[in-house]
Design a protein around this motif. Structure first.
Motif, PDB file in Angstrom:
ATOM      1  N   ILE A  46      -8.904 -35.274 -74.666  1.00 42.35           N
ATOM      2  CA  ILE A  46      -8.666 -34.916 -76.269  1.00 42.35           C
ATOM      3  C   ILE A  46      -9.772 -35.710 -76.959  1.00 42.35           C
ATOM      4  CG2 ILE A  46      -6.947 -35.282 -78.021  1.00 42.35           C
ATOM      5  CD1 ILE A  46      -4.568 -35.598 -75.902  1.00 42.35           C
ATOM      6  N   TYR A  98      -2.117 -32.906 -68.384  1.00 42.56           N
ATOM      7  CA  TYR A  98      -1.686 -34.148 -67.916  1.00 42.56           C
ATOM      8  C   TYR A  98      -0.862 -34.068 -66.735  1.00 42.56           C
ATOM      9  CZ  TYR A  98       0.950 -38.582 -69.091  1.00 42.56           C
ATOM     10  OH  TYR A  98       1.751 -39.903 -68.852  1.00 42.56           O
ATOM     11  N   LYS A 148      -3.186 -40.488 -67.848  1.00 44.55           N
ATOM     12  CA  LYS A 148      -3.348 -40.998 -69.158  1.00 44.55           C
ATOM     13  C   LYS A 148      -4.751 -41.015 -69.553  1.00 44.55           C
ATOM     14  CE  LYS A 148      -1.663 -41.763 -73.046  1.00 44.55           C
ATOM     15  NZ  LYS A 148      -0.615 -40.839 -73.674  1.00 44.55           N
ATOM     16  N   GLY A 163       4.829 -38.393 -75.411  1.00 40.68           N
ATOM     17  CA  GLY A 163       4.965 -38.866 -76.754  1.00 40.68           C
ATOM     18  C   GLY A 163       4.196 -37.780 -77.828  1.00 40.68           C
TER      19      GLY A 163
HETATM   20  N1  LIG Z   1      -3.395 -36.044 -80.502  1.00 39.98           N
HETATM   21  C1  LIG Z   1      -3.393 -36.706 -79.423  1.00 39.98           C
HETATM   22  N2  LIG Z   1      -3.538 -37.847 -79.273  1.00 39.98           N
HETATM   23  C2  LIG Z   1      -3.628 -38.788 -77.872  1.00 39.98           C
HETATM   24  N3  LIG Z   1      -2.814 -38.440 -77.179  1.00 39.98           N
HETATM   25  C3  LIG Z   1      -2.033 -37.097 -76.992  1.00 39.98           C
HETATM   26  C4  LIG Z   1      -2.332 -36.354 -78.527  1.00 39.98           C
HETATM   27  N4  LIG Z   1      -1.521 -35.095 -78.123  1.00 39.98           N
HETATM   28  C5  LIG Z   1      -0.925 -35.454 -76.906  1.00 39.98           C
HETATM   29  N5  LIG Z   1      -1.276 -36.569 -76.164  1.00 39.98           N
HETATM   30  C6  LIG Z   1      -0.990 -36.991 -74.843  1.00 39.98           C
HETATM   31  O1  LIG Z   1      -1.175 -36.150 -74.142  1.00 39.98           O
HETATM   32  C7  LIG Z   1      -0.106 -35.949 -73.189  1.00 39.98           C
HETATM   33  C8  LIG Z   1       0.556 -34.447 -73.210  1.00 39.98           C
HETATM   34  O2  LIG Z   1       1.508 -34.669 -74.302  1.00 39.98           O
HETATM   35  P1  LIG Z   1       2.439 -33.627 -75.161  1.00 39.98           P
HETATM   36  O3  LIG Z   1       3.593 -34.304 -75.870  1.00 39.98           O
HETATM   37  O4  LIG Z   1       1.132 -33.195 -76.148  1.00 39.98           O
HETATM   38  O5  LIG Z   1       2.466 -32.435 -74.122  1.00 39.98           O
HETATM   39  P2  LIG Z   1       2.948 -31.123 -74.484  1.00 39.98           P
HETATM   40  O6  LIG Z   1       3.703 -30.815 -75.823  1.00 39.98           O
HETATM   41  O7  LIG Z   1       3.986 -30.860 -73.344  1.00 39.98           O
HETATM   42  O8  LIG Z   1       1.656 -30.420 -74.529  1.00 39.98           O
HETATM   43  P3  LIG Z   1       1.626 -28.607 -74.354  1.00 39.98           P
HETATM   44  O9  LIG Z   1       1.882 -28.349 -75.909  1.00 39.98           O
HETATM   45  O10 LIG Z   1       0.252 -28.443 -73.905  1.00 39.98           O
HETATM   46  O11 LIG Z   1       2.819 -28.079 -73.662  1.00 39.98           O
HETATM   47  C9  LIG Z   1       0.812 -37.191 -73.531  1.00 39.98           C
HETATM   48  O12 LIG Z   1       0.345 -38.428 -72.595  1.00 39.98           O
HETATM   49  C10 LIG Z   1       0.410 -37.438 -74.813  1.00 39.98           C
HETATM   50  O13 LIG Z   1       0.641 -38.640 -75.281  1.00 39.98           O
END
Ligand SMILES: Nc1ncnc2c1ncn2[C@@H]1O[C@H](COP(=O)(O)OP(=O)(O)OP(=O)(O)O)[C@@H](O)[C@H]1O
Ligand SMILES: Cc1ncc(CO)c(N)n1
Length: 274
Positions: free
Chosen positions: A245, A216, A238, A177
């Motif tokens: 973070i 993650y 999680k 998300g």
């Molecule tokens: N600002 C935030 N606060 C809390 N949780 C976050 C935040 N940003 C990402 N997450 C959590 O981090 C995990 C990775 O999510 P995200 O959607 O950012 O992955 P991603 O886009 O694949 O990352 P990347 O850009 O490094 O490839 C998820 O569980 C997400 O809910």
């Protein structure tokens, strides 16, 4: 002799240490799992962005996978940046050859600054060659859109995308998300072909989110290597990313890395407080 589980990451190198192979190995180590790696590409990166991408020959990827596969059977495997359809084909062939079952596919496509880490021509190979071998596929929302061809603007559309990914052959779909609208709660969605499971968390207002996706999925892989069920592995992942973070390191002028030390430090201080 202590029993230590082993995990393999097949991904790109991030010189800045926050994403890719470096994030994966740090996360494996912090979660008590022996980390191994097969590099697909070298990238020159820091918190300001991607300054160069140098893919390896598929034969170099195959040689690394054979070296590990023949002698150090991993308990779980994850893929990150795979770059091209020829590297994807190599990884799929080797995963089949060595019978890697706990396979987590993080379908890395574009870095946060916009640089491509997967060629456009490779999306099809990811779907047709690799997804059918996956235990869990962990796209963010834009990646889920690319994989399925669907537009995702609501939770209901996320569910449809998760169903589509499971229909493509991945046992579980985990749609993250992080890219949802700012006012929306931060929810990750897990689908196993029968039930939708939501894991909600507090959105942290920070620019230091480089490598969240890699970290993650690496935490998920480490938990699977230790024998956790997917649902429990997701909860551990999680908690790991939330801590990473929240306790920001504050490195660099741009999007800094997450804090891979944070989860274990928290666990230790909680244990001391008990
Ligand atoms: N600002 C935030 N606060 C809390 N949780 C976050 C935040 N940003 C990402 N997450 C959590 O981090 C995990 C990775 O999510 P995200 O959607 O950012 O992955 P991603 O886009 O694949 O990352 P990347 O850009 O490094 O490839 C998820 O569980 C997400 O809910
Ligand atoms: C090498 C590499 N893999 C994945 C990502 C996505 O965060 C990145 N920025 N760099």
């Amino acid at each position: 002799m202590t029993t230590i589980n082993k995990a393999l990451t097949i991904a790109g190198s991030d010189s800045g240490g926050g994403a890719g192979i470096q994030a994966d190995l740090k996360t494996f180590q912090e979660l008590g799992v022996y980390g191994m790696s097969a590099l697909t590409a070298v990238t020159a990166q820091n918190t300001l962005g991607v300054h160069g991408v140098y893919p390896l020959e598929p034969a170099a990827v195959a040689a690394q996978l054979d070296a590990v596969g023949a002698d150090l059977p991993p308990d779980a495997v994850k893929t990150g940046m795979l770059f091209s359809s020829s590297i994807i084909g190599t990884v799929a062939d080797k995963a089949r050859e060595y019978g890697w079952r706990n396979l987590v596919i993080d379908p890395v496509m574009v870095a946060k600054g916009g640089s491509r880490l997967l060629l456009r021509e490779a999306v099809d190979a990811l779907v047709t060659r690799l997804l059918p071998l996956a235990l869990v596929t962990t796209p963010n929302i834009p990646e889920a859109e690319m994989l399925t061809g669907l537009q995702i603007t609501s939770l209901q559309e996320r569910e449809i995308a998760a169903k589509t990914i499971v229909e493509m052959g991945s046992r579980y779909a985990l749609i993250k998300g992080g890219h949802g609208a700012r006012h929306e709660p931060m929810v990750d969605l897990l689908y196993d072909g029968r039930t939708f499971r939501y894991l909600e968390s507090k959105r942290i207002d920070t620019r230091h989110t480089h490598g969240t996706g890699c970290t993650y999925s690496a935490a998920l892989t480490a938990a699977l290597a230790r024998g956790f069920a997917v649902e429990d592995a997701m909860e551990m992942a999680k908690a790991f990313i939330q801590a990473a973070i929240e306790d920001e390191l504050g490195f660099g002028e741009g999007h800094g890395p997450t804090n891979h030390f944070a989860y274990r430090r928290r666990m230790r201080s909680e244990a001391r407080a008990r």
